[in-house]
Design an enzyme around this catalytic site. Structure first.
Site, PDB file in Angstrom:
ATOM      1  N   SER A 583       0.848  -1.184   0.000  1.00 41.39           N
ATOM      2  CA  SER A 583       0.000   0.000   0.000  1.00 41.39           C
ATOM      3  C   SER A 583       0.892   1.245   0.000  1.00 41.39           C
ATOM      4  O   SER A 583       1.662   1.440  -0.932  1.00 41.39           O
ATOM      5  CB  SER A 583      -0.953  -0.041   1.193  1.00 41.39           C
ATOM      6  OG  SER A 583      -1.997   0.885   1.037  1.00 41.39           O
ATOM      7  N   ASP A 668      -9.621  -4.132  -5.234  1.00 40.04           N
ATOM      8  CA  ASP A 668      -9.021  -3.297  -4.199  1.00 40.04           C
ATOM      9  C   ASP A 668      -9.768  -1.968  -4.084  1.00 40.04           C
ATOM     10  O   ASP A 668      -9.961  -1.259  -5.077  1.00 40.04           O
ATOM     11  CB  ASP A 668      -7.547  -3.046  -4.532  1.00 40.04           C
ATOM     12  CG  ASP A 668      -6.757  -2.536  -3.353  1.00 40.04           C
ATOM     13  OD1 ASP A 668      -7.316  -1.784  -2.530  1.00 40.04           O
ATOM     14  OD2 ASP A 668      -5.568  -2.881  -3.250  1.00 40.04           O
ATOM     15  N   HIS A 703      -8.001  -5.172  -1.170  1.00 37.56           N
ATOM     16  CA  HIS A 703      -6.764  -4.621  -0.628  1.00 37.56           C
ATOM     17  C   HIS A 703      -6.064  -5.570   0.329  1.00 37.56           C
ATOM     18  O   HIS A 703      -4.841  -5.604   0.395  1.00 37.56           O
ATOM     19  CB  HIS A 703      -7.079  -3.303   0.082  1.00 37.56           C
ATOM     20  CG  HIS A 703      -5.886  -2.445   0.342  1.00 37.56           C
ATOM     21  ND1 HIS A 703      -5.127  -1.904  -0.660  1.00 37.56           N
ATOM     22  CD2 HIS A 703      -5.326  -2.017   1.507  1.00 37.56           C
ATOM     23  CE1 HIS A 703      -4.149  -1.174  -0.139  1.00 37.56           C
ATOM     24  NE2 HIS A 703      -4.243  -1.237   1.177  1.00 37.56           N
TER      25      HIS A 703
END
Length: 731
Positions: A583, A668, A703
């Protein structure tokens, strides 16, 4: 479009493999079998060709500056475009073919990691009313079972929710939260079967086991009960930006269309949260941006009432409230960068002059969390990067502390649901100590170990050594580093491979938690290090401010300087440094390999936020406007130019890059799949080396990756096998 193997050509100089299109489909298994039986790994790596993405120039002009994005076309918010999906599948096929030689190693690593896990693991039960609540797993199940016992732990078990049953027929399934009504009669829970973190709230009558007809769609997953046992407050997400911005009140037995909007956040720079005070007296709406935080409160016994601001929101002022008796205890940074604790009578909360200081601000210590009980206030504090736990007796103001011994460790509050409790439950672990749950007696000051996670197999914590270092950054600042290695495999002579992990954004601090997966690297001679770079709050609030906005470059240079320091101090071989982050940590990976690619042998960038400027200019994409105070607002010329100076996607250039494994999830919700997809395509076009660049898309996940506790380890095994293969380690 899939790349299909249709021709095997034996030549005088070796074996050639050609990819083309064909009406006849050849399975990936058949392709891999043909490849493995006709050529060795080095031949295979040189002959396989990655998918080549088309270029469609897309001009973007702002501040008299024009950027051309050849891969902008890869964005499809519906995730249905056939060409895009086919390209992602082709990348997955290429990745599989390139990693075919590591399949047995991946399987071995996966089995290792699974074999260490306690298959029938359960949480330590906590008492709430007349019930003991806990979560457990069955031997081979992927998902948890939520259960309780009434009266005592010897009573018969009542299963509240078996997520394994709910997940049947779904490639992805996640239960975000479970909340039992105050009278323990109804369970509210939320589920997501796509991975976008948009949840449906459902309600189960625990006396009959039947679902109620109430179904609340497009929520953020949370639910807070009013004290009447029939009113629920929840947050609804914007379907485009996925921002939770509306708080609704729902009455059981009514349609969602009849729900009452009690609060709507119109400022898109703010997030919205929803909680309940531990004593059960107030429901709280949290309002928070990067630099401002506050609350609105409502008497939980008057659910039809109106939420009122606890204290007006002020830019730069962050506060959180904790209720005990007639007083609110307030963690505030007003005139206190590292926060102080104050208290105010519930009748005067809007009057700052009535707030009384309980624990003053300290330059070298940050208050990181607070828990208010009937007779005690518990705090976690961080000083010089290490967490301490202290408890204050409300009556006499005396303190008792929990002591920790490891050089690097993690300590945090665990599940504390009982407001009248005289024990504080906390979690402790270190790089050599598995997660351990303790009860701290707030009267006597004694800690009792309730449970420590089992690491099955031949694990012995005495075989490993952790250290905590400070490494000089280029501007003279010292950066904390936590590291661990296996004693009998470590030599401080610059020969060990290094696995360096980092994040460095949002003030999130990556503490030195135990991670059993890392044993698979440690037992093969790796040193594992966490770089506590600026952008976290490891050394207090200033450490965060020195790593965001116009100081963001410090995050990246700190990480590089930690690499240099560990090599110089001979913890690692300079040609065996492997790095990983996800991320915003994926942004970190992208930035450092643009800046210093020669320092790294391999990189794993998971769900990486790499197209910083384009994303932050697009208010329709989740997590943009509400993060201007983290990255900057590129609509402002100075922020635009600064962000453009480090944006990984915009700074890809013609140079050698390390071996890379990039991963994403099609659904995501935090970092859209097209950011890493575009980045990989651009890297393929620019990079001047023959190093591996592999791209993996989980077509069913978001995610957080796969939803099952075992399933998610497959990607970890793939990452480790990728690194180990580069070192020539195949066992």
């Amino acid at each position: 479009m899939k790349y299909l193997l249709i021709l095997i050509s034996l030549t005088l100089i070796g074996v050639g493999i050609y990819f083309a299109t064909s009406d006849k489909e050849t399975s990936q298994e058949e392709q891999t079998l043909i490849i493995e039986t006709t050529m060795n790994d080095s031949q295979k790596d040189k002959s396989l060709k990655p998918p080549v993405a088309k270029k469609v120039p897309h001009e973007m002009t702002i501040h008299d500056d024009t950027r051309v994005d050849d891969y902008y076309w890869m964005r499809d918010d519906s995730r249905t475009d056939a060409e895009i999906l086919a390209h992602l599948e082709a990348e997955n096929d290429y990745k599989e073919a390139m990693l075919a030689g590591t399949k047995s190693l991946q399987e071995k690593l996966y089995n290792e990691m699974v074999s260490r896990l306690e298959k029938d693991k359960s949480t330590v039960p906590y008492r709430l009313g007349d019930y003991f609540y806990y979560v457990r797993f069955q031997e081979d199940s992927e998902y948890p079972i939520y259960a309780r016992k009434q009266g005592s732990l010897e009573a018969d078990e009542e299963i509240l929710l078996n997520v394994n049953e709910l997940a049947q027929g779904h490639d992805y399934f996640n239960v975000a939260s479970t909340e039992v009504s105050p009278n323990h009669a109804i369970l509210a829970y939320s589920d997501d079967s796509i991975g976008r973190r948009v949840y449906t709230l459902r309600f189960k009558d625990l006396s009959t086991g039947q679902l109620l007809p109430d179904t609340l769609e497009e929520t953020d997953g949370g639910a807070v009960w009013a004290n009447d046992n029939e009113t629920i407050f929840y947050i609804r997400r914007d379907p485009q930006t996925l921002l939770g911005y509306q708080v609704f009140r729902h009455k059981l037995g009514t349609d969602q269309e009849a729900d009452v909007l009690v609060y709507e956040e119109t400022d898109t720079t703010y997030y919205t949260g929803l909680t309940k005070s531990l004593d059960g007296s107030f429901i709280k709406i949290g309002h928070y941006s990067t630099e401002t935080k506050g609350e609105s409160i409502l008497d939980a016994n008057v659910p039809d009432g109106e939420f009122k601001k606890f204290y007006p929101l002020e830019t730069g002022h962050e506060y959180s409230t904790y209720k005990s008796g007639e007083y609110f205890y307030v963690q505030t940074n007003k005139e206190a960068k590292n926060f102080r604790l104050m208290k105010v009578h519930q009748s005067k909360h809007n009057d700052f002059s009535a707030w009384e200081e309980v624990i003053p601000h300290r330059e070298n210590t940050q208050i990181t969390d607070v828990k208010a009980f009937n007779d005690f206030i518990a705090l976690t504090e961080r000083s010089n990067g290490l967490t301490s736990v202290r408890v204050m007796n409300i009556e006499d103001g005396s303190f008792k502390s929990v002591n920790f011994d490891d050089p690097a460790y993690a300590a945090r509050f665990s599940t504390n649901k009982n407001f009248d409790s005289e024990t504080l439950r906390y979690t402790y672990s270190s790089l050599t100590t598995p997660d351990s749950i303790y009860d701290f007696n707030m009267v006597t000051g004694e800690s009792t170990l309730l449970k420590q996670d089992k690491v099955l197999g031949d694990f012995d914590s005495n075989d490993y050594q952790s250290e905590r270092l400070f490494i000089d950054a280029r501007d003279g600042v010292q950066v904390p580093v936590s590291l661990v290695y296996r004693k009998d495999m470590f030599k401080k002579n610059g020969t060990n491979p290094l696995y360096q992990y980092g994040y460095g954004s949002y003030g999130a601090t990556m503490d030195a938690n135990f991670r059993s997966n890392w044993l698979s690297l440690l037992d093969r001679g790796f040193v594992v290090a966490i770089a506590h770079i600026r952008g976290s709050q490891m050394l207090g609030r200033q450490w965060y401010e020195d790593g965001k906005m116009f100081n963001k470059i410090n995050t990246f240079t700190d990480f590089i300087d930690v690499t240099d320091g560990l090599v110089e101090q001979q913890y690692a071989a300079k040609d065996k440094v492997f790095i990983a982050g996800g991320s915003a940590g994926g942004l970190l990976m992208g930035a450092v390999i643009n800046m210093a690619p020669e320092k790294y042998a391999g990189v794993a960038a998971h769900v990486p936020f790499v197209d910083v400027v384009t994303t932050m200019l697009d208010e329709s994409i989740p997590l943009t406007t509400n993060e201007y105070d983290e990255w900057g607002n590129p609509n402002n010329k100075d922020s635009y130019e600064y962000m453009l100076s480090y944006s990984p996607y915009d700074n890809v250039k013609a140079q050698d890059y390390p071996h890379m494994l990039v991963t994403t999830g099609l659904h995501d919700s935090q970092v859209q799949y097209f950011e890493p997809m575009k980045w990989v395509a651009k890297l393929r076009d620019f990079k001047t080396d023959d190093n591996k660049l592999l791209f993996h898309t989980n077509m069913e996940a978001g995610h957080g990756g796969a939803s099952g506790r075992f399933k998610r380890l497959e990607q970890t095994a793939m990452e480790y096998a990728f690194f180990l293969d580069l070192l020539g380690i195949n066992d």
